[in-house]
Design an enzyme around this catalytic site. Sequence first.
Site, PDB file in Angstrom:
ATOM      1  N   HIS A 116      -0.810   3.497  -8.296  1.00  0.00           N
ATOM      2  CA  HIS A 116      -1.404   4.684  -7.895  1.00  0.00           C
ATOM      3  C   HIS A 116      -2.623   4.555  -8.801  1.00  0.00           C
ATOM      4  O   HIS A 116      -3.245   5.761  -9.254  1.00  0.00           O
ATOM      5  CB  HIS A 116      -0.766   5.873  -8.574  1.00  0.00           C
ATOM      6  CG  HIS A 116       0.572   6.238  -7.455  1.00  0.00           C
ATOM      7  ND1 HIS A 116       1.480   7.279  -7.498  1.00  0.00           N
ATOM      8  CD2 HIS A 116       0.859   5.483  -6.277  1.00  0.00           C
ATOM      9  CE1 HIS A 116       2.181   7.238  -6.741  1.00  0.00           C
ATOM     10  NE2 HIS A 116       1.819   6.199  -5.899  1.00  0.00           N
ATOM     11  N   LEU A 119       0.824  -1.286  -0.047  1.00  0.00           N
ATOM     12  CA  LEU A 119       0.070  -0.119   0.131  1.00  0.00           C
ATOM     13  C   LEU A 119       0.988   1.136   0.052  1.00  0.00           C
ATOM     14  O   LEU A 119       1.985   1.233   0.525  1.00  0.00           O
ATOM     15  CB  LEU A 119      -0.856  -0.032   1.404  1.00  0.00           C
ATOM     16  CG  LEU A 119      -2.046  -1.164   1.333  1.00  0.00           C
ATOM     17  CD1 LEU A 119      -2.680  -0.979   2.888  1.00  0.00           C
ATOM     18  CD2 LEU A 119      -3.024  -1.003   0.262  1.00  0.00           C
ATOM     19  N   ASP A 120       0.536   2.111  -0.645  1.00  0.00           N
ATOM     20  CA  ASP A 120       1.346   3.586  -0.740  1.00  0.00           C
ATOM     21  C   ASP A 120       1.394   4.071   0.866  1.00  0.00           C
ATOM     22  O   ASP A 120       0.748   3.708   1.706  1.00  0.00           O
ATOM     23  CB  ASP A 120       0.287   4.615  -1.255  1.00  0.00           C
ATOM     24  CG  ASP A 120       0.403   4.426  -2.744  1.00  0.00           C
ATOM     25  OD1 ASP A 120       1.288   3.690  -3.318  1.00  0.00           O
ATOM     26  OD2 ASP A 120      -0.243   5.181  -3.530  1.00  0.00           O
ATOM     27  N   ARG A 121       2.181   4.720   1.114  1.00  0.00           N
ATOM     28  CA  ARG A 121       2.783   5.447   2.321  1.00  0.00           C
ATOM     29  C   ARG A 121       1.529   6.156   2.983  1.00  0.00           C
ATOM     30  O   ARG A 121       1.347   5.746   4.207  1.00  0.00           O
ATOM     31  CB  ARG A 121       3.776   6.347   2.289  1.00  0.00           C
ATOM     32  CG  ARG A 121       4.171   7.213   3.619  1.00  0.00           C
ATOM     33  CD  ARG A 121       4.832   8.562   3.075  1.00  0.00           C
ATOM     34  NE  ARG A 121       5.894   8.415   2.688  1.00  0.00           N
ATOM     35  CZ  ARG A 121       7.088   8.667   3.205  1.00  0.00           C
ATOM     36  NH1 ARG A 121       7.334   8.910   4.544  1.00  0.00           N
ATOM     37  NH2 ARG A 121       8.347   8.560   2.685  1.00  0.00           N
TER      38      ARG A 121
END
Length: 308
Positions: free
Chosen positions: A237, A137-139
């Site tokens: 994204h 997962l993104d930050r």
Amino acid sequence: MLQNIKTISVEDNNIRLDRYIRRIFPDLRQSVIEKSLRKGLIKVDDCKAKSSDRVNPGQTITIKYLDYIKNTNSDRKYNEKLVNLLRDSILYKDEYILAINKPRGVIVQGGEKVKISISDLLDQIREGETFKIVHRLDRDTSGVIIFARNANVARYLIEEFKERRVKKTYLALTSGTPSKDSGTIDYPLVKKYASGQEKVVVDENSPEDATTHFSIIATLKHNVAYLKLQPITGRTHQLRAHLAHINCPILGDGKYGGRKAFVDGIANKIHLHSHSLSFKLPNNKEIIITAPLSEHIEKSIKTLQNSL
């Protein structure tokens, strides 16, 4: 170059290599040991080895660049507050996986400029266990993330994600409301560099197909929509780029939404949450893991509802 050489004794027969190394250097974290083995800084009988290998009497363990290894360990300091937060965020565990409700702002896997990540702390969260990363997962995305408890499970889950058999559901607040109550965003994506930063953008000529199903849960003040999102593909994204392309950027996502992504009185944080994962375990048992919303998203929903 500082080098340390150890010869395995009878008392240490048949123990795992990583456990033997921690006996010599108890302050070294599992992630540092793993990285050092991959780089060949730690060898057995002058051969590269894995942390799970068993050692035998008479074998020689060579540890090169010991100062570098120790500095790596101390640079990524034990973060007790984050470890406790992650322990409190465990959603599910069994013999196959560990599932965590990842906090916003925490990186899953470290890199050159990353001080601390979940992968650095996993062995501390579960008392020395070694876990494998199977997805990310993104930050700034919160929510469900799962880790495999051994290499066989990791291979199985990576294949499940690759073949799109894992059903993913996200929740998001967007600045702008889709024109339909539900639908599909089906635009191919490509990574491009613009203004000194890498972004994912829609490109009809890209071979990287990307598909996202959406439905509106609620419409809030300031033309903010509360959406359920189901990405069929798993492009980098993807949700951020798709929603920005239909002029409904995720709240707080200035990279993709510019000024439109920000609303007065609402936290300038990305409002995207991995709500649930549905998949089969290696024993064919179907499982759904769900994570409660992040505090800042809940607060924003209440603020936008109360101001209607």
